[in-house]
Design a protein around this motif. Structure first.
Motif, mmCIF file in Angstrom:
data_model
loop_
_atom_site.group_PDB
_atom_site.id
_atom_site.type_symbol
_atom_site.label_atom_id
_atom_site.label_comp_id
_atom_site.label_asym_id
_atom_site.label_seq_id
_atom_site.Cartn_x
_atom_site.Cartn_y
_atom_site.Cartn_z
ATOM 1 N N THR A 163 0.825 -1.211 0.000
ATOM 2 C CA THR A 163 0.000 0.000 0.000
ATOM 3 C C THR A 163 0.857 1.258 0.000
ATOM 4 O O THR A 163 0.589 2.219 -0.731
ATOM 5 C CB THR A 163 -0.923 -0.011 1.216
ATOM 6 O OG1 THR A 163 -1.715 -1.208 1.205
ATOM 7 C CG2 THR A 163 -1.842 1.190 1.216
ATOM 8 N N GLU A 164 1.911 1.251 0.822
ATOM 9 C CA GLU A 164 2.792 2.420 0.855
ATOM 10 C C GLU A 164 3.501 2.611 -0.484
ATOM 11 O O GLU A 164 3.627 3.743 -0.970
ATOM 12 C CB GLU A 164 3.813 2.259 1.986
ATOM 13 C CG GLU A 164 3.183 2.328 3.378
ATOM 14 C CD GLU A 164 4.205 2.108 4.474
ATOM 15 O OE1 GLU A 164 5.369 1.796 4.125
ATOM 16 O OE2 GLU A 164 3.859 2.245 5.649
ATOM 17 N N ALA A 165 3.981 1.501 -1.089
ATOM 18 C CA ALA A 165 4.626 1.619 -2.395
ATOM 19 C C ALA A 165 3.646 2.133 -3.451
ATOM 20 O O ALA A 165 3.991 2.986 -4.281
ATOM 21 C CB ALA A 165 5.197 0.264 -2.814
ATOM 22 N N GLY A 166 2.413 1.608 -3.422
ATOM 23 C CA GLY A 166 1.415 2.092 -4.363
ATOM 24 C C GLY A 166 1.109 3.567 -4.170
ATOM 25 O O GLY A 166 0.928 4.309 -5.143
ATOM 26 N N ALA A 167 1.076 4.009 -2.917
ATOM 27 C CA ALA A 167 0.830 5.424 -2.656
ATOM 28 C C ALA A 167 1.969 6.289 -3.193
ATOM 29 O O ALA A 167 1.740 7.362 -3.766
ATOM 30 C CB ALA A 167 0.647 5.648 -1.157
ATOM 31 N N ARG A 171 1.642 9.116 -6.059
ATOM 32 C CA ARG A 171 2.078 10.501 -5.893
ATOM 33 C C ARG A 171 3.022 10.931 -7.002
ATOM 34 O O ARG A 171 2.922 12.050 -7.534
ATOM 35 C CB ARG A 171 2.755 10.658 -4.521
ATOM 36 C CG ARG A 171 1.786 10.632 -3.350
ATOM 37 C CD ARG A 171 2.454 11.124 -2.078
ATOM 38 N NE ARG A 171 3.530 10.239 -1.661
ATOM 39 C CZ ARG A 171 3.369 9.214 -0.830
ATOM 40 N NH1 ARG A 171 2.159 8.944 -0.351
ATOM 41 N NH2 ARG A 171 4.393 8.460 -0.486
ATOM 42 N N VAL A 172 3.949 10.030 -7.391
ATOM 43 C CA VAL A 172 4.878 10.362 -8.472
ATOM 44 C C VAL A 172 4.126 10.544 -9.785
ATOM 45 O O VAL A 172 4.389 11.482 -10.557
ATOM 46 C CB VAL A 172 5.958 9.268 -8.599
ATOM 47 C CG1 VAL A 172 6.802 9.477 -9.848
ATOM 48 C CG2 VAL A 172 6.853 9.270 -7.362
ATOM 49 N N GLN A 173 3.179 9.659 -10.061
ATOM 50 C CA GLN A 173 2.405 9.778 -11.281
ATOM 51 C C GLN A 173 1.587 11.069 -11.297
ATOM 52 O O GLN A 173 1.489 11.734 -12.329
ATOM 53 C CB GLN A 173 1.491 8.570 -11.442
ATOM 54 C CG GLN A 173 2.235 7.280 -11.773
ATOM 55 C CD GLN A 173 1.295 6.100 -11.872
ATOM 56 O OE1 GLN A 173 0.147 6.179 -11.460
ATOM 57 N NE2 GLN A 173 1.790 4.993 -12.408
ATOM 58 N N ALA A 174 0.996 11.400 -10.165
ATOM 59 C CA ALA A 174 0.218 12.639 -10.101
ATOM 60 C C ALA A 174 1.109 13.856 -10.322
ATOM 61 O O ALA A 174 0.737 14.794 -11.050
ATOM 62 C CB ALA A 174 -0.497 12.733 -8.755
ATOM 63 N N LYS A 175 2.307 13.841 -9.703
ATOM 64 C CA LYS A 175 3.218 14.966 -9.884
ATOM 65 C C LYS A 175 3.685 15.067 -11.333
ATOM 66 O O LYS A 175 3.751 16.162 -11.910
ATOM 67 C CB LYS A 175 4.421 14.790 -8.948
ATOM 68 C CG LYS A 175 5.376 15.968 -8.969
ATOM 69 C CD LYS A 175 6.490 15.763 -7.952
ATOM 70 C CE LYS A 175 7.444 16.956 -7.973
ATOM 71 N NZ LYS A 175 8.560 16.768 -7.001
#
Length: 286
Positions: A163-167, A171-175
């Motif tokens: 879950t943490e890795a997916g988050a 975040r990287v994809q959103a940025k």
């Protein structure tokens, strides 16, 4: 262990027989001679004792007789009835005599409990085996519970890490998407600006008279994979052959195609040529 059940039964039976004999002698002694009353009391106690002894003999042999059991209970009920009748007709201490009238029935019940204990009694070896089986089952259950708890904790840790890795990936994809959107907005603004359009037109060479090349935005989106055969693998065309292909594509429609349309159809047909050579061929045939 056997004494824990047989001794209370023997004591209760003895007390019941003594009470029955005393009540019969006192109760019937006033109506008949006391020896007769004593014989009646001993008869009741003797019959009860004889049936009890026979029941114990059958139980020792692993047998059971319902008729003997019924006779024994009959003598017990008779003794209890004598005690109850005496309590109801006594002028003094009627409550005390009524309180002990249940002793014959209680004695028979204790012998029943002792018989049930004998039928279910096990040897020490069998008891040790049962205790071992129960302990083994408890050990296996405890190990299974510990294994399940460990697997649950491991799965919880794994899910937390995923879950943490997916988050982080989200975040990287959103940025990245935000950065690309900003860059695309900047390019669109530059493309749509009037001053920017004139500047780009002034520095872009005209391919054909009266045609001003349009500055296109770069493609941002899914890309298609290249064909199995790369452009470098195709044999290079000579200038003459390139001129023939370019002229055929340009004049395939009326009016003649523009350079951009011709170049797109040229590459869609599978031909290979650098941009410099393709523009030189266009100039030669146009």
């Amino acid at each position: 262990m056997r004494a824990k059940t047989v001794l209370p039964a023997v004591a209760m039976t003895a007390v019941s027989m003594v009470l029955t004999l005393a009540v019969v002698v006192m109760w019937l002694g006033a109506a008949v001679p006391w020896p007769v009353a004593l014989v009646v009391g001993l008869g009741i106690d003797g019959g009860w004792l004889a049936t009890l002894a026979y029941e114990r003999r059958l139980a020792a042999q692993g047998d059971h007789n319902r008729a003997v059991t019924a006779v024994g209970w009959s003598f017990g009920i008779l003794a209890a009835g004598v005690l109850i009748a005496h309590a109801l007709t006594a002028e003094h201490s009627a409550g005390a005599w009524l309180a002990v009238a249940w002793l014959p029935i209680a004695a028979k019940a204790l012998w029943l409990v002792h018989a049930m204990w004998e039928r279910t009694a096990l040897t020490p070896l069998a008891l040790d085996a049962i205790r071992g089986i129960q302990q083994e089952a408890r050990d296996e259950a405890a190990v299974a519970r510990a294994r399940l708890r460990a697997e649950a904790a491991t799965e919880e840790t794994r899910l937390t890490a995923v879950t943490e890795a997916g988050a982080r990936v989200a975040r990287v994809q959103a940025k990245t998407a935000q950065t690309l959107a900003g860059a695309w907005s900047t390019l669109e603004t530059a493309r749509a600006g009037e001053e920017t359009g004139r500047a780009l037109t002034s520095v872009t060479a005209r391919v054909t008279p009266g045609v001003t090349p349009r500055w296109e935005l770069p493609v941002w989106g899914p890309s298609e994979p290249l064909a199995t055969r790369s452009l470098e693998s195709a044999p290079a065309l000579t200038d003459e052959a390139l001129d023939v292909i370019v002229d055929e594509i340009r004049t395939s429609e009326t009016p003649a195609l523009s350079y951009r349309e011709m170049a797109a159809r040229f590459r869609a047909a599978g031909h290979s040529a650098s941009e410099v050579r393709l523009r030189a061929a266009w100039k030669r045939v146009a």
